[in-house]
Design a protein around this motif. Structure first.
Motif, PDB file in Angstrom:
ATOM      1  N   ASP A 270     -36.446  15.741  71.683  1.00 58.12           N
ATOM      2  CA  ASP A 270     -35.685  15.086  72.757  1.00 58.12           C
ATOM      3  C   ASP A 270     -34.869  16.084  73.570  1.00 58.12           C
ATOM      4  O   ASP A 270     -33.687  15.892  73.847  1.00 58.12           O
ATOM      5  CB  ASP A 270     -34.794  13.978  72.203  1.00 58.12           C
ATOM      6  N   GLY A 271     -35.513  17.176  73.929  1.00 61.94           N
ATOM      7  CA  GLY A 271     -34.896  18.166  74.806  1.00 61.94           C
ATOM      8  C   GLY A 271     -34.091  19.231  74.104  1.00 61.94           C
ATOM      9  O   GLY A 271     -33.721  20.234  74.724  1.00 61.94           O
ATOM     10  N   GLU A 272     -33.820  19.055  72.820  1.00 63.17           N
ATOM     11  CA  GLU A 272     -33.063  20.040  72.057  1.00 63.17           C
ATOM     12  C   GLU A 272     -34.035  21.003  71.369  1.00 63.17           C
ATOM     13  O   GLU A 272     -34.963  20.567  70.671  1.00 63.17           O
ATOM     14  CB  GLU A 272     -32.193  19.377  70.995  1.00 63.17           C
ATOM     15  N   ARG A 273     -33.802  22.305  71.548  1.00 61.39           N
ATOM     16  CA  ARG A 273     -34.646  23.289  70.872  1.00 61.39           C
ATOM     17  C   ARG A 273     -34.307  23.282  69.383  1.00 61.39           C
ATOM     18  O   ARG A 273     -33.172  23.537  68.997  1.00 61.39           O
ATOM     19  CB  ARG A 273     -34.423  24.675  71.455  1.00 61.39           C
ATOM     20  N   TYR A 274     -35.324  22.981  68.570  1.00 62.21           N
ATOM     21  CA  TYR A 274     -35.121  22.897  67.126  1.00 62.21           C
ATOM     22  C   TYR A 274     -35.007  24.292  66.538  1.00 62.21           C
ATOM     23  O   TYR A 274     -35.855  25.156  66.768  1.00 62.21           O
ATOM     24  CB  TYR A 274     -36.277  22.127  66.490  1.00 62.21           C
ATOM     25  N   ALA A 275     -33.943  24.492  65.751  1.00 56.01           N
ATOM     26  CA  ALA A 275     -33.775  25.756  65.026  1.00 56.01           C
ATOM     27  C   ALA A 275     -34.236  25.547  63.584  1.00 56.01           C
ATOM     28  O   ALA A 275     -34.602  24.448  63.178  1.00 56.01           O
ATOM     29  CB  ALA A 275     -32.315  26.193  65.066  1.00 56.01           C
ATOM     30  N   GLN A 276     -34.234  26.598  62.813  1.00 53.48           N
ATOM     31  CA  GLN A 276     -34.640  26.483  61.418  1.00 53.48           C
ATOM     32  C   GLN A 276     -33.711  25.515  60.691  1.00 53.48           C
ATOM     33  O   GLN A 276     -32.509  25.493  60.912  1.00 53.48           O
ATOM     34  CB  GLN A 276     -34.597  27.853  60.750  1.00 53.48           C
ATOM     35  N   GLY A 277     -34.269  24.720  59.816  1.00 53.79           N
ATOM     36  CA  GLY A 277     -33.461  23.765  59.077  1.00 53.79           C
ATOM     37  C   GLY A 277     -34.321  22.619  58.597  1.00 53.79           C
ATOM     38  O   GLY A 277     -35.521  22.760  58.386  1.00 53.79           O
ATOM     39  N   ASP A 278     -33.695  21.468  58.445  1.00 52.64           N
ATOM     40  CA  ASP A 278     -34.366  20.268  57.950  1.00 52.64           C
ATOM     41  C   ASP A 278     -34.994  19.545  59.132  1.00 52.64           C
ATOM     42  O   ASP A 278     -34.321  18.794  59.850  1.00 52.64           O
ATOM     43  CB  ASP A 278     -33.347  19.386  57.231  1.00 52.64           C
ATOM     44  N   PHE A 279     -36.293  19.751  59.342  1.00 47.52           N
ATOM     45  CA  PHE A 279     -36.940  19.140  60.498  1.00 47.52           C
ATOM     46  C   PHE A 279     -36.966  17.618  60.384  1.00 47.52           C
ATOM     47  O   PHE A 279     -36.743  16.912  61.375  1.00 47.52           O
ATOM     48  CB  PHE A 279     -38.374  19.663  60.646  1.00 47.52           C
ATOM     49  N   GLU A 280     -37.224  17.107  59.205  1.00 47.85           N
ATOM     50  CA  GLU A 280     -37.259  15.651  59.034  1.00 47.85           C
ATOM     51  C   GLU A 280     -35.934  15.024  59.424  1.00 47.85           C
ATOM     52  O   GLU A 280     -35.901  13.986  60.104  1.00 47.85           O
ATOM     53  CB  GLU A 280     -37.614  15.294  57.593  1.00 47.85           C
ATOM     54  N   LYS A 281     -34.843  15.647  59.031  1.00 46.12           N
ATOM     55  CA  LYS A 281     -33.519  15.130  59.393  1.00 46.12           C
ATOM     56  C   LYS A 281     -33.305  15.203  60.909  1.00 46.12           C
ATOM     57  O   LYS A 281     -32.791  14.250  61.520  1.00 46.12           O
ATOM     58  CB  LYS A 281     -32.421  15.913  58.683  1.00 46.12           C
ATOM     59  N   ALA A 282     -33.701  16.315  61.519  1.00 48.93           N
ATOM     60  CA  ALA A 282     -33.530  16.464  62.965  1.00 48.93           C
ATOM     61  C   ALA A 282     -34.309  15.388  63.718  1.00 48.93           C
ATOM     62  O   ALA A 282     -33.813  14.799  64.687  1.00 48.93           O
ATOM     63  CB  ALA A 282     -33.982  17.850  63.402  1.00 48.93           C
ATOM     64  N   LEU A 283     -35.517  15.108  63.259  1.00 48.22           N
ATOM     65  CA  LEU A 283     -36.332  14.095  63.931  1.00 48.22           C
ATOM     66  C   LEU A 283     -35.758  12.706  63.702  1.00 48.22           C
ATOM     67  O   LEU A 283     -35.653  11.892  64.647  1.00 48.22           O
ATOM     68  CB  LEU A 283     -37.770  14.168  63.408  1.00 48.22           C
TER      69      LEU A 283
END
Length: 291
Positions: A270-283
């Motif tokens: 949603d327009g935010e550049r994903y950094a390393q971390g918990d992708f499932e949580k970010a999504l």
């Protein structure tokens, strides 16, 4: 339609011609006063050399990728394949053809603060009443992309098919420089062809299987075609060899670098550049923010 110059091919052909000239000169000197049979043999040799030159030129011309080419029906004007719970979006581009000469050149230093075109504004995304936009810049020969796919493909598939996410794949060819057979480009070209024929679930299964072969040295066109057929697409090795959408792959890669993509995978949620971390949580957080 302009074509890229094939300097390597021209050099090879020139070298072959020069070698043929040298052989002809040497044998002509040797044949003075010699039997006609020897002269006939020399002529036959020169014909063979001429055939080799012609084959070199033909092969290099065949492998030259045009600078301009059609936008795939399965892509937007930025080269992204978009899919929601019911379909892979078709004919969404506002142009029919693109030319690499219209794209900014690759910069010496990539500005990763940029957001590539076609990606939603992060501050507006929470209130746009649309599913979460997930954009993944990936390369089928990228080991980190393959790892991300192995870890998250089932999650992404679930969220796409549930209607919570619209996925956009931008398949790049960054790793062609280390490939003897342009595997990244060939696989990306194949993805466009497959996406024109199949549904979202079949496409996701196709790309998942392609990534499962990462690191094996690059699949042949026959092998890619076989995988495509397993997932509902009628794509032949001959079609893949036509390189119909290879210009678009080159254009998208250059445009991506010019707009802040330094490597793969690069992911926007949603327009935010994903950094390393918990992708499932970010999504999941992005999905919850819509509710």
């Amino acid at each position: 339609m302009a074509s890229q110059k094939n300097t390597a091919g021209s050099t090879t052909a020139d070298q072959a011609r020069e070698r043929a000239r040298q052989i002809a000169d040497r044998e002509a000197r040797r044949s003075n006063g010699k039997p006609k049979g020897l002269i006939a043999g020399i002529i036959a040799l020169l014909l063979v050399i001429g055939l080799i030159i012609a084959l070199v030129i033909w092969q290099n011309n065949k492998n030259t990728i045009p600078e301009a080419g059609p936008v795939p029906a399965s892509a937007n004007q930025y080269g992204g394949i978009q899919l929601n719970e019911s379909q892979i979006l078709q004919d969404t581009s506002n142009v029919d053809e693109r030319d690499i000469n219209d794209v900014p050149p690759r910069p010496d230093t990539v500005d990763e603060s940029k957001t590539p075109p076609g990606i939603v504004n992060a501050s507006e995304a929470k209130n746009n009443d649309e599913p979460v936009q997930l954009v993944i810049f990936q390369d089928f020969e990228c080991v980190h992309c393959a790892e991300f796919e192995a870890e998250n493909s089932d999650l992404i598939k679930e969220k796409v098919l549930s209607g919570d996410v619209i996925l956009e794949n931008r398949n790049l060819n960054f790793l062609d420089s280390g490939s003897p057979d342009a595997y990244s480009s060939r696989a990306s070209n194949a993805a466009y062809l497959v996406a024109e024929q199949v549904d979202p679930e079949q496409y996701l299964d196709f790309t998942k299987e392609l990534f499962s072969h990462q690191g094996t040295g690059g699949l042949s066109n026959d092998e890619i075609a076989e995988i495509a057929s397993k997932h509902g697409a009628n794509v032949t090795a001959d079609q893949l060899g036509e390189n119909t959408y290879r210009p678009m792959v080159d254009i998208m890669a250059q445009e991506s670098v010019a707009n802040g993509i330094a490597g793969t995978p690069t992911i926007f949620v949603d327009g935010e550049r994903y950094a390393q971390g918990d992708f499932e949580k970010a999504l999941n957080d992005a999905i919850e923010a819509k509710k």
